[in-house]
Design a protein around this motif. Sequence first.
Motif, short mmCIF file in Angstrom:
data_model
loop_
_atom_site.label_atom_id
_atom_site.label_comp_id
_atom_site.label_asym_id
_atom_site.label_seq_id
_atom_site.Cartn_x
_atom_site.Cartn_y
_atom_site.Cartn_z
N ILE A 581 19.54 -19.02 9.57
CA ILE A 581 18.50 -19.46 10.51
C ILE A 581 17.37 -18.44 10.56
O ILE A 581 16.20 -18.80 10.77
N CYS A 582 17.68 -17.15 10.34
CA CYS A 582 16.64 -16.12 10.37
C CYS A 582 15.58 -16.32 9.30
O CYS A 582 14.50 -15.73 9.38
N LEU A 583 15.89 -17.14 8.29
CA LEU A 583 14.87 -17.42 7.28
C LEU A 583 13.68 -18.15 7.87
O LEU A 583 12.60 -18.15 7.30
N ASP A 584 13.86 -18.76 9.03
CA ASP A 584 12.75 -19.37 9.76
C ASP A 584 12.70 -18.70 11.13
O ASP A 584 13.42 -19.08 12.05
N PRO A 585 11.87 -17.67 11.31
CA PRO A 585 11.87 -16.91 12.58
C PRO A 585 11.59 -17.77 13.79
O PRO A 585 12.11 -17.50 14.87
N GLU A 586 10.77 -18.82 13.64
CA GLU A 586 10.51 -19.69 14.78
C GLU A 586 11.78 -20.42 15.21
O GLU A 586 12.02 -20.62 16.40
N ALA A 587 12.58 -20.84 14.24
CA ALA A 587 13.85 -21.50 14.57
C ALA A 587 14.80 -20.51 15.23
O ALA A 587 15.58 -20.88 16.12
N MET A 588 14.71 -19.24 14.83
CA MET A 588 15.63 -18.24 15.38
C MET A 588 15.37 -18.00 16.86
O MET A 588 16.27 -17.53 17.58
N LEU A 589 14.19 -18.35 17.34
CA LEU A 589 13.90 -18.18 18.77
C LEU A 589 14.85 -19.00 19.64
O LEU A 589 15.13 -18.63 20.78
#
Length: 716
Positions: A581-589
């Motif tokens: 999920i960290c590959l998409d920082p916005e998703a990691m929020l």
Amino acid sequence: MGGEKIPKIGSVVGVLGHLANQHSADIWLAIQHMFQSSLSPENLQEAKLGSVLTVPYFLHLASMSPILLHILTLNLQKTLSPTVLNQLVDIFQQHKDICQDYFSVVDLVVYLLSKVEYEAFNILTFLISLMQKDGLHKLVKETVELILNKVIETLRKYVHSKSHDPATNVPFLTSLQKHVADLCSLFIETTKISQPILTEILTLVGVHCGESTSTNIVSYLITHCTSSQQLQSMMGMIQHLQSRQPNLISGSVTMTMNTLKSEIDKVDGRRVISNVLQIIEYEKHIYGDISERLTTWRCLQDDITTLLPYLNRQNLSMADNTLCLLNYVGLPDNIANNTILKLSSSLVKFLFNMFQIQDEAEKLALVTRCLTYLKKVCVNKIARRAILRLLLEEAIKTPQGYVLGSSTAPPSERTSLIDMPQAQLLEENQKHSIHVILPQSHSSAFHAGIIGQGLRNVITSIRLHQDAVNFNKQVFINILLLICKEEGSANHIESDDPIKNWMKQTEQPPVAMDTDEINIHPVPCYRYLASIIQELVSPDVLYTDPQWPDIDFAKNTVERDLVINKMLDDSPVLWVILKLICLDPEAMLLCVCILRGVMVTLIHFWESCRDKSSTNAPKQLEATVSLIELFKMAGYLPTPLQYVNELFPLLAPHEVHAILLDLWKYLQENEPSKSFQQNSESQHNCDARYLRTIRSVLHSNIDKLGYYYNRFCLTH
């Protein structure tokens, strides 16, 4: 009989025909007595001409009267025993000069058989049994084979003449129509000698009696064929029948699927699926990839739900055949939503059954086929989202997660609802009125047991070999990447082959993923993945915003943080998913509340730890290092602070605790939703006040950490 007319034969036939209406049993007994007397020892020794001509005489009478033909065919098996047949051979061999019309007698027998209306199946069964019976004279078997071949030739002429005259009736084939199931059963049980004859007979019955009968025949054979030779004979039958009945395969497959659905416990599903695969391969061989001609493929698209129970069987060979069949079928464009959900659930269960395989070669083959089918299924958005959710639930919430390294209790050791005391809804509601449930906390606590039921049972975890777990994790992550790739198909995702990755990583688990190796852009599926993880891991819907609170506020979420921490301990694959999920920082929020819960739990642990070195608590140390790695991948920490996890194995617990407090302070003052945007724009340096504790730790441990000084303490 050779050219001479029998006097008054017509009158004899007329009288016998008149008497047969009410005295058929008596006539049969008289014929039986006359036939047996012709085989008496006296007649055989004297070789009388009457004993030789008895059989031809009966045949001649039967050819002139259908009623006499019916009487003559009754109990034929009892009359013509092997001993009697051998006696007839001896009699005819003694009178070769008189019985020169051997082929004429055979032709008469063939003609009479084609006119039989009631005993066709019994006669056919009797003749075929003679071909396979031991102890018979060679001439008997040769004669029987000749008769059957001539019967087939005669019936074929009648059937083909029906195309010019539809009113043509073939009594022998019409009689066999009532015994199609028995005839097919005889085809399955018979030997190779008589199988070609039965194939021809079944084909003629199908052509003569119409498409519905042909459908019944082919459906029965698909369900019961057990050898490749039987399947080959069935394919030849289908090829001949399909030229006249174009809907034969579609009707047969549909009927087979209905049988499979209604009689799931009675039918051998593995055999049926294997046979249907053979038909599909036969069609592809004949028609190539022309989808308009692949009728089996189109029929199975409407019966996907019938195949799904066999995808979940413990017999992986059957499941593999089902997966191959589904690979041929693909995913219909107009598939119903409930079918998509059933298919998704079955696929996920199959995947976790596949993860349990010990044989590496077999597992690799199944993985390849499974990924191929997943690519076809994940084109559908509903299927994509359903598979993603079910995969995560199965990995985190169910006992099957042990294939990914989870320590969830196996089903046999979990508390049964039947054994628990039955609660009354009214009593439970009354209990709720005597205390207040705070809205910011969960209503249940995690303890070592339940009051009134004692301590919880000790859980004995099921463990796989670590290499198998590593491979399963790699496949699992590649499946998640594949689903996310289909979700954002416009954004290219390149991931290594799971097989190659596994071959490279034999000692270390395949959880380390370098973002430089994966060209990824934010896609909606990563955010959906993050929302599912948040829902499954965090038991509370409050305080999930990305804003980082004060450390004292964590007192309100202690219970939730303990649950999150325990879930990460029980399911290590969650760390891998969070890295994805960290590959998409916005998703990691969306998962910041999980990181926050883990971090505050670790802060309290290191504060209370009295060991001299952090390595004495390897489990917590590993979690701390992984947590900092997640912050680094998501871009929530600036450059100097990204590398503090390298120091932790060399520090004391109180030093780890002090550094984590500084990190908490940084995250509180630099909201993660803004931090990753700043870090993505420029590799900025953090304020020097966040590095004071680190510098102090470096000075205190200069003998061990001197070579880290340049990374953390030089002014940039």
